[in-house]
Design a protein around this motif. Structure first.
Motif, PDB file in Angstrom:
ATOM      1  N   GLU A  96       4.079   6.711  19.844  1.00  0.00           N
ATOM      2  CA  GLU A  96       3.176   7.976  19.277  1.00  0.00           C
ATOM      3  C   GLU A  96       2.690   7.792  18.019  1.00  0.00           C
ATOM      4  O   GLU A  96       3.074   7.041  17.140  1.00  0.00           O
ATOM      5  CB  GLU A  96       4.190   9.290  19.524  1.00  0.00           C
ATOM      6  N   TYR A  97       1.398   8.206  17.563  1.00  0.00           N
ATOM      7  CA  TYR A  97       0.867   8.308  16.623  1.00  0.00           C
ATOM      8  C   TYR A  97       1.058   9.537  15.442  1.00  0.00           C
ATOM      9  O   TYR A  97       0.791  10.674  15.993  1.00  0.00           O
ATOM     10  CB  TYR A  97      -0.604   8.339  16.622  1.00  0.00           C
ATOM     11  N   ILE A  98       1.554   9.329  14.516  1.00  0.00           N
ATOM     12  CA  ILE A  98       2.132  10.423  13.450  1.00  0.00           C
ATOM     13  C   ILE A  98       1.127  10.381  12.253  1.00  0.00           C
ATOM     14  O   ILE A  98       0.488   9.216  12.012  1.00  0.00           O
ATOM     15  CB  ILE A  98       3.470  10.308  13.154  1.00  0.00           C
ATOM     16  N   TRP A  99       0.993  11.495  11.566  1.00  0.00           N
ATOM     17  CA  TRP A  99       0.135  11.350  10.322  1.00  0.00           C
ATOM     18  C   TRP A  99       1.240  11.038   9.232  1.00  0.00           C
ATOM     19  O   TRP A  99       2.114  11.513   8.819  1.00  0.00           O
ATOM     20  CB  TRP A  99      -0.474  12.728  10.097  1.00  0.00           C
ATOM     21  N   ILE A 100       0.570   9.969   8.171  1.00  0.00           N
ATOM     22  CA  ILE A 100       1.116   9.638   7.186  1.00  0.00           C
ATOM     23  C   ILE A 100       0.395   9.976   6.052  1.00  0.00           C
ATOM     24  O   ILE A 100      -0.857   9.849   5.996  1.00  0.00           O
ATOM     25  CB  ILE A 100       1.407   8.007   6.961  1.00  0.00           C
ATOM     26  N   GLU A 101       0.882  10.543   4.723  1.00  0.00           N
ATOM     27  CA  GLU A 101      -0.051  10.476   3.737  1.00  0.00           C
ATOM     28  C   GLU A 101       0.948   9.160   2.661  1.00  0.00           C
ATOM     29  O   GLU A 101       1.831   9.264   2.245  1.00  0.00           O
ATOM     30  CB  GLU A 101       0.118  11.687   3.129  1.00  0.00           C
ATOM     31  N   GLY A 102      -0.012   8.239   2.438  1.00  0.00           N
ATOM     32  CA  GLY A 102       0.395   7.279   1.371  1.00  0.00           C
ATOM     33  C   GLY A 102      -0.199   7.379   0.045  1.00  0.00           C
ATOM     34  O   GLY A 102      -1.473   7.732   0.139  1.00  0.00           O
ATOM     35  N   THR A 103       0.678   7.311  -0.938  1.00  0.00           N
ATOM     36  CA  THR A 103       0.338   7.091  -2.145  1.00  0.00           C
ATOM     37  C   THR A 103       0.604   5.881  -2.827  1.00  0.00           C
ATOM     38  O   THR A 103       1.644   5.289  -2.872  1.00  0.00           O
ATOM     39  CB  THR A 103       1.367   8.244  -3.089  1.00  0.00           C
ATOM     40  N   GLY A 104      -0.383   5.209  -3.476  1.00  0.00           N
ATOM     41  CA  GLY A 104      -0.219   3.818  -4.085  1.00  0.00           C
ATOM     42  C   GLY A 104      -0.501   4.179  -5.549  1.00  0.00           C
ATOM     43  O   GLY A 104      -1.725   4.536  -5.950  1.00  0.00           O
ATOM     44  N   VAL A 105       0.353   3.410  -6.358  1.00  0.00           N
ATOM     45  CA  VAL A 105      -0.134   2.899  -7.974  1.00  0.00           C
ATOM     46  C   VAL A 105      -0.240   1.633  -8.163  1.00  0.00           C
ATOM     47  O   VAL A 105       0.612   0.748  -7.863  1.00  0.00           O
ATOM     48  CB  VAL A 105       1.029   3.942  -8.599  1.00  0.00           C
ATOM     49  N   ILE A 106      -1.209   1.217  -8.803  1.00  0.00           N
ATOM     50  CA  ILE A 106      -1.466  -0.145  -9.422  1.00  0.00           C
ATOM     51  C   ILE A 106      -0.710  -0.450 -10.805  1.00  0.00           C
ATOM     52  O   ILE A 106      -0.966   0.402 -11.680  1.00  0.00           O
ATOM     53  CB  ILE A 106      -2.877  -0.339  -9.281  1.00  0.00           C
ATOM     54  N   VAL A 107       0.013  -1.436 -10.569  1.00  0.00           N
ATOM     55  CA  VAL A 107       0.627  -1.856 -11.882  1.00  0.00           C
ATOM     56  C   VAL A 107       0.236  -3.388 -12.175  1.00  0.00           C
ATOM     57  O   VAL A 107       0.219  -4.104 -11.119  1.00  0.00           O
ATOM     58  CB  VAL A 107       2.066  -1.945 -11.556  1.00  0.00           C
ATOM     59  N   ASP A 108      -0.313  -3.593 -13.250  1.00  0.00           N
ATOM     60  CA  ASP A 108      -0.472  -4.908 -13.639  1.00  0.00           C
ATOM     61  C   ASP A 108       0.575  -5.653 -14.583  1.00  0.00           C
ATOM     62  O   ASP A 108       1.097  -5.098 -15.208  1.00  0.00           O
ATOM     63  CB  ASP A 108      -1.733  -4.883 -14.610  1.00  0.00           C
ATOM     64  N   SER A 109       0.843  -6.812 -14.199  1.00  0.00           N
ATOM     65  CA  SER A 109       1.892  -7.685 -14.889  1.00  0.00           C
ATOM     66  C   SER A 109       1.340  -9.055 -15.271  1.00  0.00           C
ATOM     67  O   SER A 109       0.204  -9.474 -14.863  1.00  0.00           O
ATOM     68  CB  SER A 109       2.909  -7.897 -13.754  1.00  0.00           C
ATOM     69  N   ASP A 110       2.107  -9.910 -15.889  1.00  0.00           N
ATOM     70  CA  ASP A 110       1.574 -11.025 -16.338  1.00  0.00           C
ATOM     71  C   ASP A 110       1.471 -12.202 -15.090  1.00  0.00           C
ATOM     72  O   ASP A 110       0.926 -13.122 -15.051  1.00  0.00           O
ATOM     73  CB  ASP A 110       2.535 -11.817 -17.312  1.00  0.00           C
ATOM     74  N   LYS A 111       1.832 -11.753 -14.246  1.00  0.00           N
ATOM     75  CA  LYS A 111       2.003 -12.599 -12.804  1.00  0.00           C
ATOM     76  C   LYS A 111       0.792 -11.857 -11.814  1.00  0.00           C
ATOM     77  O   LYS A 111       0.571 -12.414 -10.480  1.00  0.00           O
ATOM     78  CB  LYS A 111       3.154 -12.507 -11.875  1.00  0.00           C
ATOM     79  N   GLY A 112       0.389 -10.743 -12.034  1.00  0.00           N
ATOM     80  CA  GLY A 112      -0.918 -10.296 -11.281  1.00  0.00           C
ATOM     81  C   GLY A 112      -0.623  -8.929 -11.261  1.00  0.00           C
ATOM     82  O   GLY A 112      -0.027  -8.395 -11.984  1.00  0.00           O
ATOM     83  N   ARG A 113      -1.680  -8.328 -10.230  1.00  0.00           N
ATOM     84  CA  ARG A 113      -1.656  -6.899  -9.864  1.00  0.00           C
ATOM     85  C   ARG A 113      -0.949  -6.530  -8.808  1.00  0.00           C
ATOM     86  O   ARG A 113      -1.172  -7.174  -7.588  1.00  0.00           O
ATOM     87  CB  ARG A 113      -3.194  -6.444  -9.896  1.00  0.00           C
ATOM     88  N   TYR A 114       0.011  -5.751  -8.718  1.00  0.00           N
ATOM     89  CA  TYR A 114       0.770  -5.314  -7.368  1.00  0.00           C
ATOM     90  C   TYR A 114       0.641  -3.853  -7.262  1.00  0.00           C
ATOM     91  O   TYR A 114       0.304  -2.978  -8.226  1.00  0.00           O
ATOM     92  CB  TYR A 114       2.099  -5.678  -7.423  1.00  0.00           C
ATOM     93  N   MET A 115       1.248  -3.303  -6.171  1.00  0.00           N
ATOM     94  CA  MET A 115       1.194  -1.993  -5.861  1.00  0.00           C
ATOM     95  C   MET A 115       2.516  -1.291  -5.610  1.00  0.00           C
ATOM     96  O   MET A 115       3.627  -1.909  -4.961  1.00  0.00           O
ATOM     97  CB  MET A 115       0.268  -1.366  -4.693  1.00  0.00           C
ATOM     98  N   VAL A 116       2.799   0.042  -6.028  1.00  0.00           N
ATOM     99  CA  VAL A 116       4.045   0.551  -5.653  1.00  0.00           C
ATOM    100  C   VAL A 116       3.697   1.794  -5.122  1.00  0.00           C
ATOM    101  O   VAL A 116       2.583   2.379  -5.525  1.00  0.00           O
ATOM    102  CB  VAL A 116       5.193   0.547  -6.763  1.00  0.00           C
ATOM    103  N   GLY A 117       4.518   2.620  -4.268  1.00  0.00           N
ATOM    104  CA  GLY A 117       3.893   4.091  -3.883  1.00  0.00           C
ATOM    105  C   GLY A 117       5.048   4.567  -2.775  1.00  0.00           C
ATOM    106  O   GLY A 117       6.079   3.891  -2.651  1.00  0.00           O
ATOM    107  N   SER A 118       4.553   5.693  -2.069  1.00  0.00           N
ATOM    108  CA  SER A 118       5.622   6.215  -1.243  1.00  0.00           C
ATOM    109  C   SER A 118       4.539   6.661   0.108  1.00  0.00           C
ATOM    110  O   SER A 118       3.291   6.795  -0.051  1.00  0.00           O
ATOM    111  CB  SER A 118       5.642   7.567  -1.723  1.00  0.00           C
ATOM    112  N   HIS A 119       5.421   7.056   1.179  1.00  0.00           N
ATOM    113  CA  HIS A 119       4.598   7.221   2.247  1.00  0.00           C
ATOM    114  C   HIS A 119       5.485   8.749   2.882  1.00  0.00           C
ATOM    115  O   HIS A 119       6.545   8.909   2.413  1.00  0.00           O
ATOM    116  CB  HIS A 119       5.145   6.303   3.492  1.00  0.00           C
ATOM    117  N   LYS A 120       4.724   9.652   3.169  1.00  0.00           N
ATOM    118  CA  LYS A 120       5.321  11.101   3.586  1.00  0.00           C
ATOM    119  C   LYS A 120       4.510  11.369   4.904  1.00  0.00           C
ATOM    120  O   LYS A 120       3.698  11.114   5.339  1.00  0.00           O
ATOM    121  CB  LYS A 120       4.838  12.052   2.444  1.00  0.00           C
TER     122      LYS A 120
END
Length: 556
Positions: A96-120
């Motif tokens: 079944e298809y459900i609805w997700i709200e995804g929130t992502g935050v970009i973080v920069d480090s000396d090894k590159g750019r990555y993302m952390v976030g949440s799913h609701k």
């Protein structure tokens, strides 16, 4: 902070906290590997939580959302956009298809750019939104789309440069009046007939709407000629009539239709609905077939019709509506006996507007009584001026509608106007349509008797134009009968109508009732009715209706 540092944060003291969250937390590294916290949330998906990539997650996203989602994630990482929120559909373990709200935050480090976030999980919220939207777009009684949805769909159509559209606007005759008279239960029957007719139409490229209580619409996609649109509408009208006949209903069994073809160059949905509804109203009032397709040829007629509807009240106060006067000639002396006052409207925008255009509007809008008083007062002023100028005792004939006559204040009001103009009521002939006579209305008879008691002369107008009868005529205090021009024209060429008019003249004269023949247009007609014994003659042979200035100097 790298992934190992991120994982280290969740030591044994805090890791269990996320098990009770109703949201999931994720980490997306520079190589598109994903890791998740709160397994209780993510176990609803068919994922290997220990070995998951962004592609695995995207594979679960609804096909309609995948391309957009993938591009937005890329843009989020590549562009300097620190925080982003997106709602999308994703498949769970049950398929079944459900609805997700995804929130992502970009973080920069000396090894590159990555993302952390949440799913609701926002499925229930979306269901409620859909329910609210559905309720906002649906008519509760029929389940049809409503006016709000029609506006939304027209706006969508206006953005479609590939297709042509037509809005078919439908009004059920007198439905509101029947509901007020018999109750709302009849609405179910009418709605059944309408929907049944829509279904029988079988237009796959058409959507049906209920716009108001008695108004419906069809938004039709495709390129149609005016003739093919008319054919579709006639088919709909016939289906509806047949359905009404089958059910034996005597109410709401007719519909009027206005059609407005449009493309993406039209201004707005509101304008389109307005034009279509005006076209429908015009069709109901002016066309015997109750159908009109809007185009450049009929636009002027429709604009003129609504100008009359909207401006008549103002025209009565500004003097644009006035009286013209047509002489009535004594057949024996060949002199002026009377003038008939005829309402006319001279508009700055449209020029001459004729009585058959604005009198029905005055009756429908409740302005006929005001119109009657305007013409009556002007007629009294004119005949007083004419008689003073010519030292004569010429009368004036004034047409009175049934609505005027049945107004309880009418006899007293016109007596007061005559007194104000120092005019004897005997110099005024009140012309009444035969509806008053044939309806055998007791109140109407009392009004006639009151007018007669004041001294007004009373005339039956347009005798022979409808279901004329003399059965009750001589029981009323009438002084005059006017033979309609249609009967007079027949009598000019045919023996039987001529003999009938001769019989009427003799019978009326024997009872002291004068006969006026309308529509005299030739010398031959003049001599025919003079020989038959008619008392008075009226028509273009003598004069067309004249302005007040021209009539003031008219003599024979």
């Amino acid at each position: 902070m790298n992934k190992q540092q991120f994982d280290a944060i969740f030591d044994d003291h805090f890791h269990h906290i996320f098990d009770v969250f109703n949201q999931g937390l994720f980490y997306l590294d520079t190589e598109d590997r994903m890791s998740f916290q709160n397994p209780e949330f993510y176990k609803m998906f068919d994922l290997d939580l220990d070995n998951t990539s962004l592609d695995h997650w995207i594979a679960l996203v609804h096909p309609d959302d995948q391309a957009t989602f993938k591009q937005e994630v890329k843009d989020h990482i590549d562009v300097d956009k620190r925080r982003a929120v997106k709602q999308y559909r994703i498949r769970n373990r049950l398929g079944e298809y459900i609805w997700i709200e995804g929130t992502g935050v970009i973080v920069d480090s000396d090894k590159g750019r990555y993302m952390v976030g949440s799913h609701k999980n926002i499925t229930e919220t979306k269901k409620m939104e859909n329910y609210i939207n559905e309720a906002a777009y649906r008519d509760s009684a029929t389940g049809l789309s409503n006016r709000h949805k029609l506006q939304v769909d027209i706006n969508t159509a206006l953005e479609d440069s590939q297709n042509q559209y037509a809005l078919i606007y439908i009004q059920i005759e007198n439905l509101r009046s029947y509901i007020n008279q018999f109750g709302s239960s009849i609405l179910d029957d009418v709605l059944y007939q309408v929907i049944h007719s829509f279904d029988a139409l079988s237009q796959d490229n058409g959507t049906f709407y209920r716009v108001r209580t008695d108004d419906f619409a069809i938004l039709l996609r495709g390129e149609y000629s005016d003739e093919s649109l008319a054919a579709i509408c006639y088919q709909l009208i016939n289906y509806y009539r047949e359905s009404s006949a089958e059910l034996g209903h005597m109410y709401g069994n007719e519909m009027s239709i206005g059609v407005y073809p449009f493309s993406n160059d039209t201004t707005s949905a509101t304008d389109i609905i307005h034009i279509a509804s005006r076209t429908c109203e015009y069709a109901k009032e002016k066309n015997d077939n109750n159908l009109e397709v809007f185009n450049a040829n009929v636009q002027q007629s429709i604009d003129r019709f609504f100008y009359i509807e909207q401006q008549l009240k103002q025209a009565l106060t500004t003097g644009e509506v006035h009286a013209k006067f047509q002489p009535i000639i004594c057949a024996k002396t060949n002199t002026v006996s009377s003038f008939e006052s005829l309402a006319r409207w001279r508009s700055e925008q449209y020029g001459e507007i004729y009585p058959d255009e604005f009198i029905p509007v005055a009756e429908k809008k409740g302005l006929i009584i005001d119109l009657g008083y305007v013409i009556f007062e002007e007629a009294c002023k004119f005949i007083k001026q004419y008689n003073d100028l010519h030292q004569s005792e010429v009368k004036v004939n004034v047409n009175v509608s049934v609505l005027q006559l049945l107004n309880p204040n009418f006899p007293g009001n016109i007596k007061m106007i005559a007194d104000t103009e120092q005019l004897a009521p005997s110099q005024i002939v009140i012309e009444l349509t035969e509806t008053v006579i044939l309806d055998d209305n007791p109140h109407g008879k009392k009004q006639l008797e009151k007018l007669a008691s004041f001294g007004f002369n009373l005339s039956l107008d347009d005798f022979g134009a409808g279901h004329s009868s003399l059965n009750t005529f001589f029981e009323l205090p009438l002084n005059q009968i006017k033979i309609d021009k249609s009967m007079a024209w027949k009598a000019e060429k045919q023996e039987t109508p001529r003999e009938y008019i001769e019989f009427l003249i003799k019978m009326c004269n024997a009872r002291g009732v004068y006969v006026v023949i309308e529509g005299i247009e030739t010398a031959e007609m003049f001599h025919i009715f003079e020989e038959l014994g008619a008392n008075f003659l009226q028509g273009y042979w003598f004069s067309k209706p004249l302005s007040k200035a021209s009539a003031s100097s008219y003599t024979l």
